[in-house]
Scaffold this active site. Structure first.
Site, PDB file in Angstrom:
ATOM      1  N   GLU A 129       0.823  -1.220   0.000  1.00 15.69           N
ATOM      2  CA  GLU A 129       0.000   0.000   0.000  1.00 15.69           C
ATOM      3  C   GLU A 129       0.855   1.266   0.000  1.00 15.69           C
ATOM      4  OE1 GLU A 129      -2.816  -0.462  -0.799  1.00 15.69           O
ATOM      5  OE2 GLU A 129      -3.161  -2.528  -0.205  1.00 15.69           O
ATOM      6  N   GLY A 130       1.960   1.213  -0.698  1.00 22.22           N
ATOM      7  CA  GLY A 130       2.886   2.335  -0.736  1.00 22.22           C
ATOM      8  C   GLY A 130       3.929   2.150   0.341  1.00 22.22           C
TER       9      GLY A 130
END
Length: 569
Positions: free
Chosen positions: A435-436
């Site tokens: 998620e980053g």
């Protein structure tokens, strides 16, 4: 040693520290939600997590998801637990009633997913993207797609995936090459390979809804050429789409979650949102996922702490040194040893302080969406924008490193699988990546969220937090001092940003800046805990003391790193 949710700690933070019931009462959408209802929901959630989800943690790790001839079978017990989960309404706490949900506050979902992640991270990966997928479809899909998919995803009857990453395109999504070819009936044929797809295939639900980033034939290169498409595993007529799971990855942890390589062979799908604005639609899903990942870090650290604390109270070794002035004979339980006490109290400081920040963010999501006053909505949106990258990065980093520290309490027994603490460490590591990555979160915070408006939003948030502090109280005065230093380096960063080498200079210290902001907010959260005057003073005093002795000295170290980088070469 299965995880046990502790409702009394949560109730104290929600009711006494953050005054959530009173804040929720200001929102007309939750007119029927009061403290009693919230406690009833959380009490039942805690029972479900403890009785149904936590006991599956070990089998999920040891058996794992199994791949056979293109199909994935989940570990024993996972399917039954998931069916009970969605049918009991836990997947749809925040889903609108018209979409089959309960329309309850997002802050309750924050607590639920913290507990789920603590109890069984691998299992929780399955419903972890539901809320974001629901919001994405609700706000961007056509009426036809909503009619067919919205309530199915919103209730959790069908699970969803987020298909972004490709073998050559990880964090740089603009490199994605998956193709979408328009068809005469308004659909698209999607072709390409996506990797690292959590829950790309499984047997938990009858259908899986894939949300896929792809590029139209005439689309420009880069992120602005990406559009978003919905491709189900099965269509309304029962036929199977041309989406194939090629394999599942062999991973360090979260073995109970199948991480899939997915191949799309001219799979029929439909556009979600506008052409070329796929990332805009997808970020609705990603931002929800980032908050959940931050909560994973908190939950996984609490799970590790519970194991280490229990072990420290029963493990006997050499006698601990007796502090001066303490009466009675020292014991040989390792909980009495300062080195072990320091580890446990420090992690407790992170858990409790992070909960304040995370639940405040869940509350802010509710306020931003439902408060009748525009200024309150703006303030809440500002809080969410600034704290989401902080929570995602800081909580997951502590979730891993803190779990490793908790393993140390076990000594050699922690390194073997008997006690389960080594699984906590392995499972926690992924949260710093997906998620980053945490490095991207730091860049997002400083380069976009802070410098994007010259620090205006950050200073406004600090002004609001400062208004509730008493400059005459020593600990609160210290937080005001931390805020002043954060403002100072923000101003300096704004000035550096205008230099020819500004972006390069600042890129070296984005992680340090995020840590400074994190520590300032963590210190603030503990002033709120102490201002609430907990009745169990001993429970809260030790982590508060640990925060100031062992955690906060990092603040000055990070400031020195940042200021050294600000000096012209």
């Amino acid at each position: 040693m299965n995880y046990q949710p502790r409702l009394e700690d949560i109730q104290f933070i929600l009711e006494k520290v953050l005054h959530v019931p009173q804040r929720i009462a200001e929102l007309p959408a939750f007119a029927e939600v009061d403290a009693d209802l919230m406690n009833q929901v959380l009490d039942e959630a805690g029972k479900f997590v403890a009785n149904e989800i936590a006991p599956l943690n070990r089998v999920g790790d040891e058996v794992g998801a199994q791949f056979n001839q293109g199909h994935v079978t989940m570990p024993p017990g996972f399917k039954d637990a998931y069916q009970a989960f969605w049918q009991s309404g836990w997947a749809s706490l925040c889903t609108a009633t018209e979409d089959g949900g309960q329309s309850l506050p997002a802050v309750l979902e924050s607590v639920l997913y913290e507990w789920l992640s603590a109890a069984n991270h691998g299992w929780t990966m399955a419903p972890g993207l539901l809320h974001g997928a629901y919001e994405c479809i609700k706000h961007h899909a056509s009426d036809e797609l909503k009619a067919q998919y919205l309530s199915k995803v919103g209730t959790g009857e069908w699970l969803a995936t987020m298909c972004l990453t490709e073998p050559h395109a990880g964090s740089d999504l603009g490199l994605a090459r998956t193709k979408a070819v328009p068809q005469a009936d308004g659909s698209y044929h999607i072709s390409g390979t996506k990797i690292f797809i959590s829950g790309g295939d499984h047997d938990l639900t009858e259908n899986i809804v894939h949300l896929v980033l792809a590029r139209l034939p005439e689309a420009p290169a880069g992120p602005k050429g990406l559009s978003l498409f919905l491709v189900p595993k099965f269509y309304a007529d029962g036929s199977c789409s041309a989406v194939h799971c090629e394999r599942i990855e062999e991973k360090m942890g979260i073995h109970g979650s199948p991480t899939c390589v997915m191949r799309f062979d001219e799979a029929k799908g439909w556009l979600v949102g506008e052409v070329g604005k796929g990332l805009n639609a997808m970020f609705v899903m990603m931002n929800a996922a980032r908050l959940h990942v931050g909560l994973q870090g908190v939950g996984l650290l609490d799970a590790a702490w519970q194991k280490a604390n229990a072990y420290a109270h029963e493990r006997r070794q050499m006698r601990a040194p007796k502090p001066a002035g303490v009466k009675g004979e020292p014991t040989d339980f390792i909980i009495e040893h300062p080195a072990m006490r320091r580890i446990l109290d420090t992690q407790r400081a992170w858990i409790d302080g992070s909960r304040v920040l995370a639940y405040q963010t869940g509350l802010a999501l509710d306020i931003a969406k439902h408060h009748p006053d525009a200024a309150q909505r703006e303030s809440a949106q500002r809080w969410c924008a600034l704290t989401t990258p902080i929570l995602k990065a800081a909580c997951t980093e502590q979730g891993f490193h803190g779990a490793s520290d908790c393993l140390q309490v076990f000594g050699g027994h922690g390194y073997v699988s008997e006690w389960g603490i080594e699984q906590n460490v392995r499972d926690a590591r992924i949260a710093m990546i997906y998620e980053g990555t945490n490095e991207i979160q730091a860049i997002d915070l400083l380069m976009r969220k802070v410098l994007g408006d010259g620090g205006v939003a950050l200073n406004a948030m600090l002004d609001e937090l400062s208004a509730g502090l008493n400059a005459q109280a020593p600990h609160e005065a210290q937080v005001l001092h931390l805020f002043a230093q954060l403002r100072d380096i923000t101003q300096q960063a704004t000035q550096v940003h205008t230099r020819p080498d500004g972006s390069v200079t600042l890129s070296w210290i984005t992680g340090d800046y995020l840590r400074v902001a994190t520590l300032a907010l963590l210190a603030w959260s503990w002033t709120r805990i102490e201002a609430a005057q907990p009745t169990d003073a001993a429970r809260w005093h030790a982590p508060a003391a640990a925060l100031r002795a062992w955690v906060m000295p990092e603040f000055e170290m990070r400031l020195n790193i940042i200021r050294a980088q600000f000096k012209p070469a």
